[in-house]
Design an enzyme around this catalytic site. Sequence first.
Site, PDB file in Angstrom:
ATOM      1  N   CYS A  84       0.847  -1.439  -0.210  1.00 47.62           N
ATOM      2  CA  CYS A  84      -0.387  -0.143   0.057  1.00 47.62           C
ATOM      3  C   CYS A  84       0.760   1.015   0.120  1.00 47.62           C
ATOM      4  CB  CYS A  84      -0.744  -0.321   1.257  1.00 47.62           C
ATOM      5  SG  CYS A  84      -2.584   0.731   0.792  1.00 47.62           S
ATOM      6  N   ARG A  90     -12.581   6.250   0.304  1.00 46.16           N
ATOM      7  CA  ARG A  90     -11.437   5.447  -0.010  1.00 46.16           C
ATOM      8  C   ARG A  90     -12.307   4.612  -0.801  1.00 46.16           C
ATOM      9  NH1 ARG A  90      -7.543   7.154   2.966  1.00 46.16           N
ATOM     10  NH2 ARG A  90      -6.951   4.720   3.766  1.00 46.16           N
ATOM     11  N   HIS A 101      -3.945  -5.560   2.372  1.00 46.78           N
ATOM     12  CA  HIS A 101      -3.448  -6.358   3.732  1.00 46.78           C
ATOM     13  C   HIS A 101      -4.238  -7.030   4.159  1.00 46.78           C
ATOM     14  CE1 HIS A 101      -2.484  -1.695   4.403  1.00 46.78           C
ATOM     15  NE2 HIS A 101      -3.273  -1.372   4.088  1.00 46.78           N
TER      16      HIS A 101
HETATM   17  N1  GLN Z   1      -1.563   6.872   2.457  1.00 43.49           N
HETATM   18  C1  GLN Z   1      -2.464   6.469   1.876  1.00 43.49           C
HETATM   19  C2  GLN Z   1      -3.734   5.821   0.935  1.00 43.49           C
HETATM   20  O1  GLN Z   1      -4.750   6.223   1.711  1.00 43.49           O
HETATM   21  C3  GLN Z   1      -1.687   4.284   2.069  1.00 43.49           C
HETATM   22  C4  GLN Z   1      -2.925   3.975   2.454  1.00 43.49           C
HETATM   23  C5  GLN Z   1      -2.524   2.249   3.085  1.00 43.49           C
HETATM   24  O2  GLN Z   1      -1.183   2.356   3.596  1.00 43.49           O
HETATM   25  N2  GLN Z   1      -3.686   1.840   3.457  1.00 43.49           N
HETATM   26  O3  GLN Z   1      -4.033   5.763  -0.625  1.00 43.49           O
END
Ligand code: GLN
Length: 248
Positions: free
Chosen positions: A95, A132, A196
């Site tokens: 990520c 998101r 993840h």
């Molecule tokens: N901050 C980054 C985003 O929001 C990565 C998030 C993450 O590592 N899960 O895309």
Amino acid sequence: MKELKILYLYPDLLELYGDYGNIQVLKYRLEKRGFKAIIDKYCINDDAPDFNSYDLVFAGGGADNEQSILSKDLIKYKDDIKKAVQSGVFFLLICGAYQLFGKYYKGVEGNIVNGLAVFDYYTEAIEDRKKRCIGNIVISANLNGKETKVIGFENHGGQTFDINTSFGKVLYGNGNKFGDSQEGFMTENVIATYLHGPLLSKNPEVADYIIKYCLDRKYNENLILEKLDDTFETLCRNQLLEIFKDSQ
Ligand code: GLN
């Protein structure tokens, strides 16, 4: 005793989503087979690591703020990292780390975080904190010619563009961007992904794919890894795949 040297980048800053579990799984699956796992951690202001002396470099996910903080430190190693990638050191990037190995990451506030530009992709977050990509995800990845279902959990605002070789085809979930058919980025010695979970705890075949690559490269062999008892992992996977099957 054969061993693998693993470098764990920014364990203090890129640890928001429990990706440390990937290190634990690699260590477990190596030691169960009688191999030694040497794990070094690197944090900001530590002595510069010799990237080429490692078999595997790992970095996990994190929030925009932490990505912005560490990017100024990470960029110092741009050339060393590029050399290590080219020489075949394996990179497992989750990520936030995935994003920082591209050209740049544009955060939810619209701020540009310079990436290493080791790869040509780039990432831009939607400037709306409510938008998101969050949820379970299943992809189909080709591991040494075998189509393998890979299960994880995604949580990213960043939408990644210009991927030429993905980690896998999305069967359930979003992927590199909302409604994308592709997820992550993969080459022979790089897996960069939004999954993840931790990724390797849910996908022992991915863990063994990485372990085999690293041992084969280091000892110039074509190892057949001893099979481990993955009964529990398989039970969990089948239950998860059952939940998602109608949507694939
Ligand atoms: N901050 C980054 C985003 O929001 C990565 C998030 C993450 O590592 N899960 O895309």
